[in-house]
Enzyme design. Structure first.
Site, short mmCIF file in Angstrom:
data_model
loop_
_atom_site.label_atom_id
_atom_site.label_comp_id
_atom_site.label_asym_id
_atom_site.label_seq_id
_atom_site.Cartn_x
_atom_site.Cartn_y
_atom_site.Cartn_z
N LYS A 1 26.11 6.29 21.29
CA LYS A 1 26.75 6.05 19.99
C LYS A 1 27.81 7.10 19.66
O LYS A 1 28.83 6.79 19.07
CB LYS A 1 25.71 5.96 18.89
CG LYS A 1 25.22 7.29 18.48
CD LYS A 1 24.27 7.27 17.34
CE LYS A 1 23.62 8.61 17.30
NZ LYS A 1 23.71 9.37 16.13
N THR A 2 27.56 8.34 20.07
CA THR A 2 28.56 9.37 19.80
C THR A 2 29.84 9.05 20.56
O THR A 2 30.95 9.24 20.06
CB THR A 2 28.03 10.75 20.22
OG1 THR A 2 26.72 10.91 19.70
CG2 THR A 2 28.91 11.85 19.68
N ASP B 1 28.18 8.37 10.61
CA ASP B 1 27.16 8.51 11.66
C ASP B 1 25.78 8.65 11.01
O ASP B 1 25.69 9.00 9.83
CB ASP B 1 27.48 9.75 12.50
CG ASP B 1 26.68 9.78 13.79
OD1 ASP B 1 26.04 8.76 14.12
OD2 ASP B 1 26.70 10.82 14.47
N GLU B 2 24.73 8.43 11.76
CA GLU B 2 23.35 8.58 11.27
C GLU B 2 23.14 7.90 9.93
O GLU B 2 22.57 8.47 9.00
CB GLU B 2 23.00 10.08 11.14
CG GLU B 2 23.19 10.90 12.39
CD GLU B 2 22.07 10.73 13.42
OE1 GLU B 2 21.27 9.77 13.28
OE2 GLU B 2 22.03 11.54 14.36
N GLN C 1 14.95 5.71 14.05
CA GLN C 1 15.06 7.16 14.13
C GLN C 1 15.23 7.81 12.77
O GLN C 1 15.71 8.93 12.64
CB GLN C 1 16.23 7.54 15.04
CG GLN C 1 16.00 7.17 16.49
CD GLN C 1 17.10 7.68 17.40
OE1 GLN C 1 17.29 8.86 17.55
NE2 GLN C 1 17.84 6.75 17.98
N ARG D 1 13.66 11.57 23.81
CA ARG D 1 14.52 12.70 24.20
C ARG D 1 14.43 12.95 25.70
O ARG D 1 15.27 13.63 26.28
CB ARG D 1 14.09 14.00 23.50
CG ARG D 1 14.16 14.02 21.98
CD ARG D 1 15.47 13.58 21.46
NE ARG D 1 15.43 12.18 21.08
CZ ARG D 1 16.51 11.45 20.85
NH1 ARG D 1 17.70 11.98 20.99
NH2 ARG D 1 16.41 10.18 20.50
#
Length: 791
Positions: free
Chosen positions: A32-33, A216-217, A247, A610
């Site tokens: 996504k980044t 974002d987020e 998340q 992760r």
DNA sequence: TTCAATACAATTTTT
DNA sequence: TTGTATTGAA
């Protein structure tokens, strides 16, 4: 360069969906980044937008910095006109510009959590509210949550009569904060929303200024942030938000992942794009993650998939107790590092609560494994840093009473609660804030008019001395660069001398304060007043959560929360037990409302995802918590993972466990009783810690990189010092003490002028020189700082 | 006013 | 157990 190169079709679609609202649901490890940066690059390079037309909101300053550097690598054109930052930083900037619309002064300071609590405590005292019955922390939480929901003191409806007290605190807290010319974190959002809502012209200005918005987020936005996005996007509607409900782990801070749904309702024509391909984890790990998260009810089901291989099974392990758990982690880390020849930086140990890190640290130290502890005590939250900052804030803004109260008796000047109270009421009687009262007092002292004040002899002397000191500091801000001002402040207040208490901790604090110079040096190009304002703003909004240096050869230890957004080859999650993960608090809450447990599950999901290739899920049979040792149950989340994905499930008998715990190969000191064993181990850890001290303090280069950052770094060896982990500014060489001073020496100081050395003593690594300056009085100075020149 | 003894509570923390 | 906040004696 083609910004679409190397993107999969969903990523490409997201990058190219230029017009209208877009919602990207991005699974972990789905790039996504990458999508965000490539989209910005596309907007500029291919679509012809000017950088200043784009606003990109990130959740941390670090994420913002990362995005900028990735972008620069991608397009190479000037990104300085882009607006990239956190909601808080962007709002602070807008508020300073538009302060007059809200009746604010643009020089407002920003109160952090600690400041907020101090002020709330004071308010509660004023209102005579019992701080036992109402914990200030809780009151603060209630007020903050209300604000995140865009509720002000006026619109606050106490849910029960118990909360009436909170409403009263809320009201007075806001009022006092306003009088202090301060805003808290929450206000930055709340006031900006108010600005947009109440002032159409301002709103239109910003809507026109930013026709393209990226967030974002998004799952971690609160109501205030959501509304801000809505206002900004209302005109052009080119709003691109990226998030993942699964998340969302910050609901306790007011974040509401339902904003993702809300977005789809408010922007019903939004394109929804799913990023479901995972590039990070093995199939096994992804399967385990999915198995865990699928038990949540409040979510949109997704089909994550990966081209990666099946990979190794997940290693389960039950240790006897937390010591054995730590021991196991340490030996496994060594084994993995040796067998696969991987850097330690590819390993992470994650835990639910910070308290769990201690035993782990001990084991790692024992094994000589270097580690980095993320987010221990943050630099800017250290007492000594906050003290110094409070001085600077007070210099900048005399109305800031919280800062004044913090420093008025630090170092101790004999100004206690009673005297402070007198000052407050005297200032109030003149219609002044205590800070301005002091400035007034310093003026009166100059004119020999102290007899006109109501203070008694001792209080008068002490108070006026401090007032004169403060006056001097306040004057100095116009003349000196920021670093000089800082130095001047430290010297005049005697703060460093105050810290030098002969303990090692004191030395560390002094080093921390010195470290501030490496930050302030970066502001010396600005004019003094601007430099001070900027620095205070940056330090208020800056948190170096984890300037994780990926290159250092050290493992990372961190909470599940701070693991979000990171990835590691090998991940250990420890304490997979009921009561820890899920946390007992969450279990209590979930008895009333299942959402707390769902958040714990998301936390585990974040932790699992992760890992790239190897995951360890570790629990204990027995653990000491708050001093009491109790047997423990495995985390319910472990049951969700199909046994086909795991290995090491066998739980050994209690007897075998006990034998293992005291087995000879694990304990070189076997044969000793439990207590002796403990003592022995402690000595080993102690010795290792001392070695660390030596490595850092003694000899040649005094690289104190480990103090500079958020966390501690353990096991620094002489041969391999870690590189600086505060990339903000290059580190300047500290002046080295090269001279020694004798009583009678004539010296020159760049601010105080010529003086005569009265006495001098060597303390620790430094020399403390007492000098009588002509017309400036007697000063005690640190030689390494003062740049005294012998005449 | 200051400092030492005592009580008390104890997740997570992007700003 | 540990760290912090409050209380009471000097």
């Amino acid at each position: 360069m083609d910004v679409l190169e190397g993107l999969n079709s969903a990523q490409r679609e997201a990058v190219q969906a230029v017009k209208g609202p877009v919602l990207v649901l991005a699974g972990p490890g789905s790039g996504k980044t990458r999508v965000l940066t490539h989209r910005i690059a596309h907007l500029i390079d291919d679509y012809g937008l000017r950088p200043y037309q784009i606003m990109a909101v990130t959740f941390t300053n670090k994420a913002a910095r990362e995005m900028v550097s990735r972008l620069e690598a991608l397009i190479g054109s000037d990104t300085s006109r882009l607006t990239i930052g956190t909601f808080h930083a962007i709002c602070a900037r807008i508020l300073r510009r538009e302060a007059e619309h809200l009746g604010l002064s643009s020089s407002f300071v920003i109160y952090d959590t600690d400041d907020q609590r101090r002020l709330i405590k004071r308010v509660m005292k004023d209102l005579d509210i019992d701080t036992k019955q109402y914990r200030p922390v809780r009151v603060h939480g209630a007020i903050s949550r209300a604000k995140n929901d865009l509720i002000t003191a006026e619109t606050y409806q106490p849910p029960s009569y118990l909360y009436e007290a909170i409403r009263r605190v809320f009201e007075r807290y806001d009022k006092l904060k306003f009088e202090n010319n301060a805003l808290d974190f929450d206000d930055l959002l709340l006031k900006t929303e108010e600005l947009f809502r109440m002032h159409e012209d301002v709103r239109q200005h910003y809507q026109g200024r930013y026709p393209y918005i990226l967030v974002d987020e998004f799952q971690d936005t609160n109501k205030a942030q959501y509304e801000l996005v809505r206002w900004l996007a209302a005109e052009h509607r080119n709003v691109f938000v990226v998030g993942d409900e699964d998340q969302s782990i910050y609901s306790w801070r007011g974040a509401d992942f339902r904003n993702v749904r809300r977005f789809q309702e408010d922007f019903s024509d939004a394109q929804v794009i799913l990023l479901e391909q995972n590039y990070r984890s093995s199939q096994t790990i992804l399967d385990a993650a999915q198995a865990v998260i699928s038990h949540n009810r409040q979510r949109t089901a997704k089909t994550l998939w990966t081209d990666n291989s099946q990979g190794a099974p997940i290693q389960m392990f039950e240790a006897y107790d937390e010591r054995e758990e730590a021991e196991y982690v340490a030996t496994e880390i060594m084994r993995v590092a040796q067998e696969s020849d991987r850097s330690l930086s590819e390993c992470a140990v994650m835990f639910r609560t910070n308290a769990q890190s201690r035993v782990l640290e001990d084991a790692l130290v024992r094994h000589g494994i270097q580690y980095r502890l993320v987010g221990a005590i943050r630099f800017y939250q250290r007492r000594e840093i906050k003290d110094v900052l409070a001085y600077l804030r007070l210099i900048h803004n005399p109305d800031d009473e919280i800062s004044l109260l913090r420093v008025i008796n630090v170092p101790t000047r004999g100004i206690g609660a009673k005297t402070v109270g007198q000052l407050q009421s005297w200032a109030a009687s003149l219609g002044l804030t205590p800070g301005h009262g002091l400035l007034h007092l310093s003026q009166m002292a100059k004119e020999n008019r102290l007899s006109e004040t109501p203070f008694k002899t001792r209080a008068r002397r002490l108070l006026s001395e401090f007032a004169v000191l403060y006056g001097k500091l306040a004057d100095a801000k116009h003349e000196h660069s920021l670093s000089e001002l800082l130095k001047f402040t430290l010297e005049e207040t005697g703060y460093l001398t105050h810290l030098r208490d002969g303990t090692e901790e004191g030395e560390e604090r002094i080093n921390n304060v010195r470290e501030l110079f490496s930050v302030t040096d970066g502001y010396n190009n600005y004019t003094p007043a601007v430099a001070l304002a900027r620095f205070l703003e940056d330090s208020a909004l800056y948190s170096e959560t984890d300037e994780i240096d990926q290159d250092a050869d050290a493992i990372t230890m961190l909470t599940l929360h701070s693991a979000k957004g990171l990835e590691f080859d090998t991940v250990f999650i420890v304490g997979m037990e009921e009561g820890i993960c899920p946390h007992s608090r969450a279990l209590e809450e979930s008895a009333r409302d299942g959402s707390a447990l769902e958040e714990e599950r998301r936390l585990v999901y974040v932790g699992i995802t992760r890992a790239k290739s190897q995951l360890y899920l570790i629990r204990t049979f027995r653990r000491t918590l708050y001093g009491a040792s109790e047997t423990r149950e495995p985390s319910q989340f472990l049951r969700d993972i199909p046994t086909g994905l795991t290995t090491g499930n066998k739980v050994r008998s209690a007897l075998a466990r006990r034998r293992t715990a005291a087995s000879p190969e694990r304990s070189p000191t076997s044969g000793l009783s439990g207590r002796d064993l403990t003592r022995q181990r402690r000595a080993i850890v102690q010795r290792a810690r001392e070695r660390r001290e030596v490595a850092r303090g003694g000899g040649g280069s005094r690289d104190s990189s480990e103090h500079r950052s958020t966390g501690r770094v353990g096991n620094l060896s002489e041969t391999k010092p870690l590189p600086s982990r505060r990339p903000v500014l290059p580190q300047k060489e500290r002046p080295v003490v090269t001279q020694s001073f004798e009583p009678g020496d004539s010296v020159t100081h760049h601010i105080f002028g010529v003086g005569t050395v009265v006495s001098s003593k060597i303390t620790g690594e430094d020399e403390e020189v007492t000098v009588a300056f002509e017309g400036r009085g007697v000063k005690r100075l640190m030689a390494s700082f003062a740049n005294l020149v012998k005449n």
